[in-house]
Design a protein around this motif. Sequence first.
Motif, short mmCIF file in Angstrom:
data_model
loop_
_atom_site.label_atom_id
_atom_site.label_comp_id
_atom_site.label_asym_id
_atom_site.label_seq_id
_atom_site.Cartn_x
_atom_site.Cartn_y
_atom_site.Cartn_z
N ASP A 221 0.84 -1.21 0.00
CA ASP A 221 0.00 0.00 0.00
C ASP A 221 0.87 1.25 0.00
OD1 ASP A 221 -2.41 -1.35 -0.09
OD2 ASP A 221 -2.54 -1.53 2.09
N LYS A 222 1.96 1.19 0.76
CA LYS A 222 2.88 2.32 0.80
C LYS A 222 3.50 2.53 -0.59
CE LYS A 222 6.59 4.04 3.80
NZ LYS A 222 7.93 3.56 3.39
N TYR A 223 3.89 1.44 -1.19
CA TYR A 223 4.47 1.52 -2.55
C TYR A 223 3.46 2.17 -3.49
CZ TYR A 223 6.54 0.25 -7.02
OH TYR A 223 7.07 0.32 -8.28
N TYR A 224 2.22 1.72 -3.39
CA TYR A 224 1.19 2.24 -4.29
C TYR A 224 0.99 3.74 -4.06
CZ TYR A 224 -2.89 2.53 -7.24
OH TYR A 224 -3.75 2.88 -8.25
N ALA A 225 0.96 4.11 -2.79
CA ALA A 225 0.74 5.53 -2.45
C ALA A 225 1.88 6.38 -2.99
CB ALA A 225 0.65 5.67 -0.93
N GLU A 226 3.09 5.87 -2.91
CA GLU A 226 4.26 6.64 -3.34
C GLU A 226 4.41 6.68 -4.86
OE1 GLU A 226 6.87 5.65 0.67
OE2 GLU A 226 7.54 4.86 -1.27
N ASN A 227 4.06 5.55 -5.50
CA ASN A 227 4.32 5.45 -6.95
C ASN A 227 3.08 5.59 -7.81
OD1 ASN A 227 7.33 4.45 -7.13
ND2 ASN A 227 6.36 3.38 -5.40
N LYS A 228 1.93 5.65 -7.18
CA LYS A 228 0.65 5.71 -7.91
C LYS A 228 0.57 4.59 -8.95
CE LYS A 228 -0.25 9.67 -5.82
NZ LYS A 228 -0.26 9.15 -4.43
#
Lengths: 564, 564
Positions: B114-121
Amino acid sequence: MASNTSTWQNLGKAKLDSINNSIPSKWRLSSIPSIEEQRDVTSSFIHSCGLSKQEIDITETDAVGIVEKTTNGKWTAEEVTVAFCHRASLAHQLTNCLHEAFFDAAIEDAKRLDKYYAENKAPIGPLHGLPVSLKDQFHVKGVETTMGYIGWIGTFMGKKGTGQEKVFESEMVKELRALGAVLYCKTSVPHTLMAGETVNNIIGYTTNPKNRNLTCGGSSGGEGALIGLKGSPVGFGTDIGGSIRIPAAFNGLYGIRPSSGRLPYEGMANSMDGQNSVLSVVGPLATSARSLRLVIKALLSQQPWLHDPLVHEIPWREDQEKEALDLMKNSKLTFGIYKNDGIVTPHPPVQRALDIAVKTLEKMGHKVIEWKPPSHKRGIDIIAKIWMFDGGVDLHSSLGLAGEPMAEQVQALYGSAPIEPLNATKIAEVNIAKREYQKEYMEYWNSTKDQTGTGRPIDAILMPLAPFAAARPTKYKYLGYSAIVNTLDYTSCIVPVTNIDKNVDVVDKNFKPFGEQDKDIAADYDPEIYEGAHVAVQLVGRRLQEEKVLAMAEQLGNEIARSR
Amino acid sequence: MASNTSTWQNLGKAKLDSINNSIPSKWRLSSIPSIEEQRDVTSSFIHSCGLSKQEIDITETDAVGIVEKTTNGKWTAEEVTVAFCHRASLAHQLTNCLHEAFFDAAIEDAKRLDKYYAENKAPIGPLHGLPVSLKDQFHVKGVETTMGYIGWIGTFMGKKGTGQEKVFESEMVKELRALGAVLYCKTSVPHTLMAGETVNNIIGYTTNPKNRNLTCGGSSGGEGALIGLKGSPVGFGTDIGGSIRIPAAFNGLYGIRPSSGRLPYEGMANSMDGQNSVLSVVGPLATSARSLRLVIKALLSQQPWLHDPLVHEIPWREDQEKEALDLMKNSKLTFGIYKNDGIVTPHPPVQRALDIAVKTLEKMGHKVIEWKPPSHKRGIDIIAKIWMFDGGVDLHSSLGLAGEPMAEQVQALYGSAPIEPLNATKIAEVNIAKREYQKEYMEYWNSTKDQTGTGRPIDAILMPLAPFAAARPTKYKYLGYSAIVNTLDYTSCIVPVTNIDKNVDVVDKNFKPFGEQDKDIAADYDPEIYEGAHVAVQLVGRRLQEEKVLAMAEQLGNEIARSR
């Protein structure tokens, strides 16, 4: 027991006579010079043995050049076939390279192809009218398969009355015929197939036409000698430890060992059939790399996976080939150079061939880095165990059919009598050790990504095929450099590099052997005896990378040839 | 010898307690109804066990639906992971389907995604946030692999102090992580893996959630029960005689046995490792065919052939898939229907499922012809020999580590003690017999070209997966229908068809058995006991035809589902 008239000696002699009698009398040589008189019987020597100008033109053309002419009607299949039958007849008389010659049937086939061409104004397939020679493991109708065993004469792989004798054809034979190839001879092998030389109790010893002091290699040795003399433009051998690559290298040819499952082995005779830990594979030898590509691509167009349960559905991949060619052209490849396995040091001419190959690659703009893989000894020990799974039972019992003796070259591996076969538990242990070794080697290969500067791991390994340019009779003492490729199931192509020059390839006086074996093999090198012999290297790619390996081998070989 | 506190019983009980304790207390059920009270614990029953509306929404979505939402941010990996951890906890309490639950680690992984997704969209890979369950042969860091053996508890495959314990990860585990999958549990197996039921001395017996009178199947039985209860959207099992397809069929799921060499088995625990005549293969089970495609395609994008020496370089072939879909859409396919192998007659509901599948294919415009292959008995006898190559030494010695008894379901195949392993000569004979059988079968398949009217041979075989919809405990008596596919190394996908209706699927009073075995198995069918059980068929394609088989299975399954 054998009666007086059917001793193995008599049976072998009768078969040999029948082979020699299958050479038309018009093509027989009245005398063969001794080795001392004529060490090298290739090129100008064989040209002087009765070949016509046109026969020389045809037989000096590679397979690709031949099909260019036979598929557009410039040469008839018949004239091409006759030319190769003639030259193969000479090759056999000079080196003992044939087990079966069926020229009449071949010429009939060629006439049918010419008729087809006349009627359809088109070739029957991409190999229309191309003579193709076959190692004596292929079953071809009309002739027998002895594989060098006297006990197989007049049988189907040692069994009588099977109804298959001289009728059954191997899968690839059918495919070659469908592609338009003309089959005309089967070539000599060491009995058992388990030797780097070619010797059996039927034809005796097959010599190296470039230097008859030396072996033509084995086990596809007859192919090597025949194609080396241009008595065939392309032929098929098999390889479970080097048997395609050894005769290719020793005869100045290209030869590829594909990974298992790429080309159809279905319906061929074999040794130790059913051993499936390291499979013997089938592959071509030829005078040019592009000829190897021609026949592999043609065979894959036949979808061999629909007729051989062990072939994977992998058609010829134009995209992989194109990518490799582009990288080659743009000087973007990286090669791992492996000069010495730390067990047996290559003789001076083999070291020089490696140096030539490295310098050529560097001149072409590619990068060459040192290859430091997991211990080859470990990998070689694994395949040595696999060759001994059945304790030699199959080989000894095939020889036992006629009570014939095992050649000393095979005894070196298999002893004078079979030993106890391994059981399933021990076999499983070896299979696991092999898989673990392959995994470790593959991850080492992957790890070179950080050294190449291309973002990819190395593209191929450049290494010796054998410690010697060719072996002297009974002196094929080390299979490690070729057999490691079989353990790994990698794709490997032989690239011819140079010939031995006794003034250049001198004995290294400062040589420090790793041990007794190394010392012993080093002592077998004698520049006087080896003078003129072909020297080659092998280019090893990853598993099932035939398109890429062939593209690289062709470019490298062409550049080396240009610089000679 | 084991001390009082470390009897196999105590060790097994301690491990069972630890498994059960890994279920968070908030998700524990206060009581489990008896089978008589609640035969079917799927659907509305499990929904009533404390799942939230959103958890039900998430867990009723298939893998493709889930990644649609997790790769565009509509669902977080964490909420999806928690929902499946919750439902898997319930599934385990209802059926005994887990060997390892590592929910905390999974939720941590999900948060990182989720963090990855938030950071990388953007998602980290095509399986971003998808929970994937694994049969307890996969090594996953942080937990152990017992494979149901008490002697493997606290070890690495029976060995102590290897340094690999709870650290080493199987190749596919690494690839799944790289693709964004979330790993959260490992599922139950029969010890030895050699059974069509799931039973061991640690977790006891895993039941079929749709009808707890019956087995969930084996050996990937925990996967079957878990996914059958939608405690996982997709999971991986292995198959050397039916072990993916049996639990898929028995739990109303899709499951595919790919041909060997398509997906990476590297670094997994196994039984009888090193037996390489019929390789166990790894493959997915899921609630939809498209979910199988999703994970296979994703795994192949990782180029597993660069990390597993036994995987062939065959990427996902869009063209093969498209061709199959076009043929499917245009009603141009031909299927061979194989209703009965002449050894054991399928129970009435299995016969009905085959009829439904045939009628559906015909309604879709395809042709169905009778399949009359070479004797299946011959093919089944071959694999039965291969399973016994080592005489049961490996299985008995793994059980011997803790002195635990072999389950009677395994004893049926392996007896109470090991016997003499086969030697290399005998093994080679079996390998040849297998290759010859495969060749004969393949040529029969080719020969159907003349019957289809399409110019092609049949596209797939439709046949039973087992003679029963599911087996009753200790009554899994015949593996022939599934194991023949392993002998042939064909690709086979399970298609769910219907459920048993005791009023329709009545006992056939006129049944004439082929012999005692047939009679015995027929007698095990009791409509009252079987009521409600899933019934499936298998769709069998040629070797390495995963794209085509999946395309056909999906279309057929969708059409059957539409007509229900």
